[in-house]
Design a protein around this motif. Structure first.
Motif, PDB file in Angstrom:
ATOM      1  N   THR A 186       0.854  -1.192   0.000  1.00 47.49           N
ATOM      2  CA  THR A 186       0.000   0.000   0.000  1.00 47.49           C
ATOM      3  C   THR A 186       0.887   1.238   0.000  1.00 47.49           C
ATOM      4  O   THR A 186       1.836   1.324   0.777  1.00 47.49           O
ATOM      5  CB  THR A 186      -0.892   0.031   1.259  1.00 47.49           C
ATOM      6  N   LYS A 203       0.620   5.711  -0.191  1.00 51.04           N
ATOM      7  CA  LYS A 203      -0.222   6.903  -0.126  1.00 51.04           C
ATOM      8  C   LYS A 203       0.102   7.791  -1.315  1.00 51.04           C
ATOM      9  O   LYS A 203       1.277   8.049  -1.598  1.00 51.04           O
ATOM     10  CB  LYS A 203       0.077   7.673   1.170  1.00 51.04           C
ATOM     11  N   LYS A 248      -0.797  11.537  -3.159  1.00 52.08           N
ATOM     12  CA  LYS A 248      -1.442  12.845  -3.034  1.00 52.08           C
ATOM     13  C   LYS A 248      -1.701  13.442  -4.409  1.00 52.08           C
ATOM     14  O   LYS A 248      -0.921  13.253  -5.335  1.00 52.08           O
ATOM     15  CB  LYS A 248      -0.558  13.807  -2.225  1.00 52.08           C
ATOM     16  N   LYS A 266      -9.484   7.052  -0.311  1.00 50.33           N
ATOM     17  CA  LYS A 266      -8.431   6.850   0.697  1.00 50.33           C
ATOM     18  C   LYS A 266      -7.094   7.437   0.265  1.00 50.33           C
ATOM     19  O   LYS A 266      -6.133   7.436   1.031  1.00 50.33           O
ATOM     20  CB  LYS A 266      -8.277   5.357   0.993  1.00 50.33           C
ATOM     21  N   GLU A 267      -7.016   7.884  -0.983  1.00 49.62           N
ATOM     22  CA  GLU A 267      -5.756   8.391  -1.547  1.00 49.62           C
ATOM     23  C   GLU A 267      -4.647   7.360  -1.406  1.00 49.62           C
ATOM     24  O   GLU A 267      -3.535   7.658  -0.958  1.00 49.62           O
ATOM     25  CB  GLU A 267      -5.357   9.711  -0.863  1.00 49.62           C
ATOM     26  N   GLU A 268      -4.988   6.114  -1.772  1.00 48.59           N
ATOM     27  CA  GLU A 268      -4.030   5.027  -1.670  1.00 48.59           C
ATOM     28  C   GLU A 268      -4.007   4.201  -2.953  1.00 48.59           C
ATOM     29  O   GLU A 268      -4.989   4.145  -3.677  1.00 48.59           O
ATOM     30  CB  GLU A 268      -4.392   4.088  -0.496  1.00 48.59           C
ATOM     31  N   TYR A 313      -2.795   0.196  -4.220  1.00 48.82           N
ATOM     32  CA  TYR A 313      -2.451  -1.149  -3.742  1.00 48.82           C
ATOM     33  C   TYR A 313      -1.952  -1.960  -4.924  1.00 48.82           C
ATOM     34  O   TYR A 313      -2.496  -1.874  -6.017  1.00 48.82           O
ATOM     35  CB  TYR A 313      -3.691  -1.839  -3.154  1.00 48.82           C
ATOM     36  N   ALA A 329       3.054  10.116  -0.950  1.00 49.75           N
ATOM     37  CA  ALA A 329       3.137  10.754   0.364  1.00 49.75           C
ATOM     38  C   ALA A 329       4.021   9.942   1.308  1.00 49.75           C
ATOM     39  O   ALA A 329       4.198   8.755   1.124  1.00 49.75           O
ATOM     40  CB  ALA A 329       1.753  10.912   0.961  1.00 49.75           C
TER      41      ALA A 329
END
Ligand SMILES: [Cu+2]
Length: 65
Positions: free
Chosen positions: A3, A5, A7, A37-39, A41, A65
């Motif tokens: 995972t 992050k 932005k 979630k701004e993620e 995977y 991020a």
């Protein structure tokens, strides 16, 4: 599953751009991106250089991020 992050995503077009950028990296598969979630995977079928991931995301116009 890895995972990260991300932005700067604001719509589904951004999600597609990030997905495409990640899919273009050797060793990454099964990419999923969550706008809420701004993620992102993904699975690493072989070791993936995090610096390369950051570079590709940045090139696509976003920031890890
Ligand atoms: Cu967008």
């Amino acid at each position: 599953m890895t995972t990260i992050k991300i932005k700067g995503m604001s719509c589904n077009h951004c999600v597609m751009a990030v997905t495409k950028a990640l899919n273009g990296i050797d060793g990454i598969s099964n990419v999923k991106v969550s706008l809420e979630k701004e993620e992102a995977y993904f699975d690493e079928v072989k070791p993936v250089d995090r610096t390369l991931v950051s570079e590709r995301i940045k090139k696509a116009g976003f920031e890890v991020a």
